[in-house]
Write a protein that holds these residues in place. Structure first.
Motif, PDB file in Angstrom:
ATOM      1  N   LEU A   1       0.914   8.367   6.289  1.00 35.86           N
ATOM      2  CA  LEU A   1       0.799   6.954   6.660  1.00 35.86           C
ATOM      3  C   LEU A   1       1.986   6.153   6.144  1.00 35.86           C
ATOM      4  N   LEU A   2       2.419   6.421   4.923  1.00 32.67           N
ATOM      5  CA  LEU A   2       3.582   5.734   4.361  1.00 32.67           C
ATOM      6  C   LEU A   2       4.817   6.026   5.199  1.00 32.67           C
ATOM      7  N   SER A   3       5.019   7.276   5.565  1.00 37.21           N
ATOM      8  CA  SER A   3       6.161   7.654   6.393  1.00 37.21           C
ATOM      9  C   SER A   3       6.116   6.943   7.745  1.00 37.21           C
ATOM     10  N   TYR A   4       4.951   6.880   8.357  1.00 36.00           N
ATOM     11  CA  TYR A   4       4.783   6.200   9.638  1.00 36.00           C
ATOM     12  C   TYR A   4       5.136   4.714   9.513  1.00 36.00           C
ATOM     13  N   CYS A   5       4.591   4.058   8.479  1.00 38.47           N
ATOM     14  CA  CYS A   5       4.845   2.624   8.279  1.00 38.47           C
ATOM     15  C   CYS A   5       6.333   2.349   8.060  1.00 38.47           C
ATOM     16  N   LEU A   6       6.963   3.160   7.233  1.00 36.22           N
ATOM     17  CA  LEU A   6       8.391   2.963   6.971  1.00 36.22           C
ATOM     18  C   LEU A   6       9.214   3.236   8.221  1.00 36.22           C
ATOM     19  N   GLY A   7       8.816   4.250   8.990  1.00 40.59           N
ATOM     20  CA  GLY A   7       9.509   4.565  10.239  1.00 40.59           C
ATOM     21  C   GLY A   7       9.412   3.442  11.252  1.00 40.59           C
ATOM     22  N   LYS A   8       8.336   2.675  11.204  1.00 41.91           N
ATOM     23  CA  LYS A   8       8.135   1.542  12.123  1.00 41.91           C
ATOM     24  C   LYS A   8       8.708   0.237  11.561  1.00 41.91           C
ATOM     25  N   GLY A   9       9.338   0.318  10.374  1.00 43.85           N
ATOM     26  CA  GLY A   9       9.955  -0.874   9.786  1.00 43.85           C
ATOM     27  C   GLY A   9       8.977  -1.833   9.142  1.00 43.85           C
ATOM     28  N   LYS A  10       7.785  -1.363   8.802  1.00 44.97           N
ATOM     29  CA  LYS A  10       6.783  -2.219   8.161  1.00 44.97           C
ATOM     30  C   LYS A  10       7.123  -2.422   6.693  1.00 44.97           C
ATOM     31  N   ASN A  11       6.770  -3.582   6.163  1.00 45.59           N
ATOM     32  CA  ASN A  11       6.890  -3.832   4.732  1.00 45.59           C
ATOM     33  C   ASN A  11       5.714  -3.144   4.044  1.00 45.59           C
ATOM     34  N   VAL A  12       6.011  -2.465   2.945  1.00 48.17           N
ATOM     35  CA  VAL A  12       4.992  -1.673   2.267  1.00 48.17           C
ATOM     36  C   VAL A  12       4.976  -2.018   0.786  1.00 48.17           C
ATOM     37  N   ALA A  13       3.789  -2.049   0.199  1.00 41.75           N
ATOM     38  CA  ALA A  13       3.642  -2.241  -1.244  1.00 41.75           C
ATOM     39  C   ALA A  13       2.795  -1.095  -1.784  1.00 41.75           C
ATOM     40  N   LEU A  14       3.322  -0.410  -2.776  1.00 45.44           N
ATOM     41  CA  LEU A  14       2.566   0.628  -3.465  1.00 45.44           C
ATOM     42  C   LEU A  14       2.112   0.039  -4.789  1.00 45.44           C
ATOM     43  N   VAL A  15       0.809  -0.123  -4.946  1.00 48.96           N
ATOM     44  CA  VAL A  15       0.260  -0.673  -6.172  1.00 48.96           C
ATOM     45  C   VAL A  15       0.067   0.489  -7.147  1.00 48.96           C
ATOM     46  N   LEU A  16       0.833   0.472  -8.227  1.00 53.11           N
ATOM     47  CA  LEU A  16       0.776   1.533  -9.223  1.00 53.11           C
ATOM     48  C   LEU A  16      -0.095   1.050 -10.376  1.00 53.11           C
ATOM     49  N   LYS A  17      -1.302   1.589 -10.435  1.00 47.99           N
ATOM     50  CA  LYS A  17      -2.306   1.139 -11.400  1.00 47.99           C
ATOM     51  C   LYS A  17      -1.729   1.032 -12.807  1.00 47.99           C
ATOM     52  N   ASP A  18      -1.935  -0.102 -13.419  1.00 41.17           N
ATOM     53  CA  ASP A  18      -1.529  -0.388 -14.793  1.00 41.17           C
ATOM     54  C   ASP A  18      -0.019  -0.434 -15.009  1.00 41.17           C
ATOM     55  N   ILE A  19       0.780  -0.308 -13.950  1.00 41.15           N
ATOM     56  CA  ILE A  19       2.239  -0.345 -14.089  1.00 41.15           C
ATOM     57  C   ILE A  19       2.834  -1.536 -13.353  1.00 41.15           C
TER      58      ILE A  19
END
Length: 120
Positions: free
Chosen positions: A40-58
Motif C-alpha cells: 500500500l505504501l508503494s502504491y501511494c508513493l507511486g501515485k504521488g500521494k502524501n504519506v505519514a508513517l506514525v512511529l509509535k513513541d518516536i
C-alpha cells in the motif's frame, strides 16, 4: 532479502519470528501485515500521494512529493537527551524546534497540503 546500498550499507532481513513473538501474533500474520503495508505504501508513493508513517513513541515520518521530513515527539527527544540537554539544544540548534512535534497535533496539519494518508 540481503542486499547492499550505496555507501556499503548492508541491509539485514527482517526477523519476522522475533516481531511475531514480541507482538504475540503468528509469524504468518506479521508477514502478511508487513507485506500489505509495504504494498500500500508503494502504491501511494507511486501515485504521488502524501504519506505519514506514525512511529509509535518516536514521531512522524512525512513523505511529500520528493521530500521526506521527520518530526520527533518532544518526549522522545527528552528521553534520549535529558530535559536540560534538550532545552540547551533548542537554543543552540535553530532548526531543532522545526523537527519536534506534539503528540496531540493532527498529523494532516504537518503536511504542506493538509492532506495525507496516515499509516499507523
Amino acid at each position: 532479502f540481503l542486499g547492499f546500498f550505496p555507501g556499503d550499507k548492508e541491509l539485514e532481513p527482517l526477523k519476522y519470528a522475533k516481531v511475531a513473538a514480541a507482538a504475540h501474533v503468528s509469524r504468518q500474520k506479521v508477514e502478511s501485515c508487513i507485506q500489505g503495508t509495504t504494498s500500500l505504501l508503494s502504491y501511494c508513493l507511486g501515485k504521488g500521494k502524501n504519506v505519514a508513517l506514525v512511529l509509535k513513541d518516536i514521531g512522524v515520518l512525512l513523505i511529500e512529493a520528493k521530500k521526506v521530513h521527520m518530526k520527533f515527539y518532544y518526549d522522545f527527544l527528552e528521553k534520549l537527551s535529558g530535559k536540560e540537554n534538550l532545552e540547551k539544544a533548542v537554543f543552540e540548534v535553530p532548526q531543532l524546534p522545526d523537527m519536534m512535534v506534539s503528540r496531540v497535533v493532527p498529523v494532516a496539519s504537518l503536511s504542506f497540503s493538509g492532506r495525507v494518508i496516515i499509516f499507523p
